[in-house]
Write a protein that holds these residues in place. Structure first.
Motif, mmCIF file in Angstrom:
data_model
loop_
_atom_site.group_PDB
_atom_site.id
_atom_site.type_symbol
_atom_site.label_atom_id
_atom_site.label_comp_id
_atom_site.label_asym_id
_atom_site.label_seq_id
_atom_site.Cartn_x
_atom_site.Cartn_y
_atom_site.Cartn_z
ATOM 1 N N ALA A 449 0.842 -1.191 0.000
ATOM 2 C CA ALA A 449 0.000 0.000 0.000
ATOM 3 C C ALA A 449 0.872 1.234 0.000
ATOM 4 O O ALA A 449 2.043 1.205 0.414
ATOM 5 C CB ALA A 449 -0.927 0.008 1.218
ATOM 6 N N GLY A 450 0.304 2.336 -0.472
ATOM 7 C CA GLY A 450 0.937 3.650 -0.410
ATOM 8 C C GLY A 450 -0.084 4.680 0.001
ATOM 9 O O GLY A 450 -1.281 4.555 -0.322
ATOM 10 N N TRP A 451 0.343 5.719 0.725
ATOM 11 C CA TRP A 451 -0.602 6.710 1.263
ATOM 12 C C TRP A 451 0.083 8.064 1.346
ATOM 13 O O TRP A 451 1.212 8.174 1.802
ATOM 14 C CB TRP A 451 -1.074 6.264 2.642
ATOM 15 N N LYS A 452 -0.621 9.105 0.895
ATOM 16 C CA LYS A 452 -0.139 10.476 1.018
ATOM 17 C C LYS A 452 -1.312 11.356 1.426
ATOM 18 O O LYS A 452 -2.308 11.464 0.695
ATOM 19 C CB LYS A 452 0.459 10.973 -0.295
ATOM 20 N N ASP A 453 -1.203 11.970 2.583
ATOM 21 C CA ASP A 453 -2.274 12.816 3.076
ATOM 22 C C ASP A 453 -1.680 13.867 4.006
ATOM 23 O O ASP A 453 -1.080 13.528 5.028
ATOM 24 C CB ASP A 453 -3.320 11.994 3.825
ATOM 25 N N GLY A 454 -1.824 15.121 3.637
ATOM 26 C CA GLY A 454 -1.287 16.183 4.467
ATOM 27 C C GLY A 454 0.226 16.074 4.582
ATOM 28 O O GLY A 454 0.954 16.075 3.591
ATOM 29 N N ALA A 455 0.704 15.949 5.809
ATOM 30 C CA ALA A 455 2.145 15.910 6.050
ATOM 31 C C ALA A 455 2.724 14.505 5.934
ATOM 32 O O ALA A 455 3.948 14.352 5.933
ATOM 33 C CB ALA A 455 2.447 16.470 7.439
ATOM 34 N N TRP A 456 1.862 13.485 5.809
ATOM 35 C CA TRP A 456 2.348 12.105 5.856
ATOM 36 C C TRP A 456 2.506 11.497 4.467
ATOM 37 O O TRP A 456 1.684 11.718 3.578
ATOM 38 C CB TRP A 456 1.400 11.229 6.661
#
Length: 651
Positions: A449-456
């Motif tokens: 999985a990969g995740w990008k949200d805000g600062a993360w």
């Protein structure tokens, strides 16, 4: 280095000259002034297009879903499982380079260059091995045609490790290319690029031979034909041809050995592929056909008269003809299935099965019989089927991606594993390929999985691979399919299980600061003999801290490598590929601190600099290096504290 410094200073001087100064000129006639005005408008348009391209790149980066970076490929073969690492020290990474390298080996030009005339000038230096490099590149794209080219030069010497060890590794490299092509507004194009690389004085610390000559000629033909409407969208094709000449010896760059030797190698490869892309809406597909061949011929010469002693590759060839089918099914706006099927027909042969040499050495046929009891002609054919299926789901409005896949990948033995014959009076120094090898069959399950949200930014991947007929470098001890029992180097099939975990994380603080980390865990087991597979990467982590603002960025990295507790380090129980092969343990794990920074005073100028191994740590990596035509591997001691800098100016 004075010449390099002068070139760097001149490039930076030109880059920083005020535009008003560059525009000064004597009074010009009206016609000349009009021409100058048109030229200025053209340059302004080109700059605008470059800025737009940079904005698109930034937008694409902002939309990119984070992924992990693999360091190991179970199906990569004996010389390719440990992937190229572009984050390694400059003077040790002979296959490419990290951020401090102007032209790493994975550098690829775009299919069609940007409109107008463009160029790049780059210069770099590393104190570790007194390494200097120069890069010049250009492109000129008109209405429907373009030309381009590059020149790259690199020179490096040996280095002194932190513990005082002198490591004799060096090389000179000159590479250049020229190409051109035609294109249409719809994206269709045809291009031809001719490349040439020449290297000499290649020293291999710890090895018994060096390379005094390496010449590579390469031709790349590529193209795409876009169709207007219909079930087929486009036809893509590419063809790459390489011709490699190489001479290794033990007497040019070192004190002549009592028994001088040299190996003359010629290798020719061809890779040709076609693909049709079609479909639309909920289903897109690709049908392809390809042909790949790898042909090698090499002979070792020995003694004062340099008499032929061993036919290392006696006209060895492996050719693969493939048919492929791939498709993507969109199940919903946020989920899809990707699947592929591949058929390979393998045709392998050894034209010099009975090749004799001047010295009293067995022929390949005789040595294959003495090692494996193999009485065939050396010609083998295979029909292999590979396939994959992968499910993907977007998360939270495409802020992330979840995937899971199953695959079967069949890898046939390469010419080295099948046909290599390095014959020696000492069995411990003898290498004999195996013409009777079965292809590797990898059955892999992976999730990630990969995740990008805000600062993360977060990413992870885990895989497990059950391998039937894994091709193992081993020692002859009378195993199944092996009649020799004198510890000569051989290749044989075993079953294996390989698994790995990769993880990456990054958090952006306020005011430009960020922190991140990477993790790799890899495990390999020879389940036939219940022992470890050699050259498995040890557990590794990287802790990173950085700051970026406007035109300046800086980052530090602490690379932590654990001591490996599972080794194939004895020639009496395994292959002995890890360490010196005598069963001794390698050095302890280590931590390396690196610092690097980038300054961009203008959008087209970049100055990169850094310090490698800030704490001057003495260490020896587990993963070994080797020359593609010498079977031996070796672990040079790592380079100590060093500084590097490079600068590039694009125009």
């Amino acid at each position: 280095m004075n010449k390099t410094a002068n070139l760097l200073g001149s490039a930076l001087l030109i880059a920083f000259l005020p535009s008003q100064l560059l525009a000064q000129s004597p009074t010009m006639p009206a016609g000349a002034m009009a021409a100058e005005k048109m030229a200025a408008q053209k340059r302004a348009k080109q700059r605008q297009m470059m800025m737009q391209m940079m904005k698109r790149q930034k937008a694409a980066e902002a939309a990119r879903i984070p992924t992990t970076t693999a360091i190991y490929d179970p199906a990569g073969g004996e010389t390719g499982r440990n992937l190229q690492r572009f984050d390694q020290p400059l003077c040790m990474n002979w296959r490419g380079g990290p951020k401090g390298t102007l032209m790493p080996s994975n550098m690829k030009p775009p299919a069609i260059p940007m409109p107008g005339k463009h160029g790049v000038i780059g210069l770099g230096y590393s104190s570790a091995c007194d390494r200097g490099e120069v890069l010049l590149g250009f492109s000129n794209r008109g209405q429907n045609a373009f030309v381009r080219g590059t020149i790259y030069s690199e020179n490096k010497g040996g280095y002194t490790a932190a513990d005082g060890t002198s490591v004799q590794t060096s090389s000179n490299r000159l590479g250049f290319s020229v190409g051109g092509g035609f294109f249409r507004p719809d994206g269709s194009f045809l291009s031809l690029d001719l490349r040439r690389m020449e290297r000499d004085k290649i020293r291999f610390a710890g090895a018994g031979v060096d390379t005094r000559l390496l010449e590579v000629s390469r031709a790349d033909l590529a193209g795409k034909l876009v169709f207007d409407g219909g079930a087929v969208n486009q036809l893509r094709f590419k063809a790459t041809f390489m011709d490699i000449d190489k001479i290794n010896d033990n007497h040019t760059y070192r004190i002549p050995a009592p028994q001088p030797l040299e190996v003359h190698v010629n290798r020719k490869t061809a890779d040709i592929g076609f693909a049709l892309d079609g479909g639309g809406g909920a289903f897109k597909w690709t049908l392809g056909a390809s042909y790949a061949s790898d042909k090698r011929d090499a002979t070792r010469y020995m003694g004062p008269l340099m008499l032929s002693q061993s036919p290392n590759f006696a006209d060895a060839k492996v050719a693969i003809t493939s048919l492929t089918a791939d498709g993507t099914w969109v199940l919903a706006s946020d989920r899809r299935i990707k699947a592929g099927l591949q058929f390979d027909y393998v045709d392998a042969s050894l034209g010099g099965m009975d090749r004799a040499v001047t010295m009293p050495t067995p022929t390949p046929r005789q040595v294959f019989m003495a090692t494996y009891g193999y009485g065939g002609s050396g010609a083998e054919t295979e029909a292999n089927i590979s396939g994959s299926i992968r499910f993907e789901r977007d998360l939270a409005g495409k802020k992330g991606l979840l995937f899971a896949g199953l695959s079967r990948e069949v890898r046939t033995a390469d010419p080295r594993e099948r046909y290599f014959t390095s014959i020696s009076g000492n069995p411990l120094g003898m290498w004999i390929g195996n013409p009777n090898l079965k292809p590797e069959k990898h059955h892999m399950l992976e999730v990630g999985a990969g995740w990008k949200d805000g600062a993360w930014e977060l990413a992870g991947r885990a895989y497990a691979d059950h391998v039937d007929d894994f091709i193992l470098w081993d020692r002859a001890r009378g195993q199944a399919g092996v009649v020799a029992a004198d510890n000569r180097n051989i290749f044989r099939n075993v079953d294996a299980v390989i698994a790995g975990v990769e993880a990456s994380a990054k958090y952006k603080f306020a005011n430009g600061f960020w922190a991140g980390g990477d993790l790799w865990l890899t495990h390999g087991e020879n389940t036939t003999d219940n022992r470890a597979i050699g050259q498995m990467p040890p557990a590794e982590a990287a802790l990173k801290l950085g700051w970026a603002r406007d035109n300046f960025s800086i980052q530090s990295r602490l690379r932590l490598v654990a001591k490996s507790s599972r080794l194939d380090n004895s020639i009496f129980t395994g292959s002995g590929i890890d360490g010196n092969g005598m069963g001794g343990a390698l050095g302890s794990g280590y931590g390396l601190l690196d610092i690097s920074a980038t300054w961009k005073p203008k959008p087209n100028i970049a100055v990169n600099f850094g310090i490698e191994n800030v704490l001057d740590k003495a260490y020896t990596p587990l993963i070994e290096r080797g020359d593609i035509y010498s079977p031996n591997r070796f672990n040079p001691t790592g380079s100590g504290r060093s500084v590097w800098v490079n600068a590039s100016f694009k125009f």
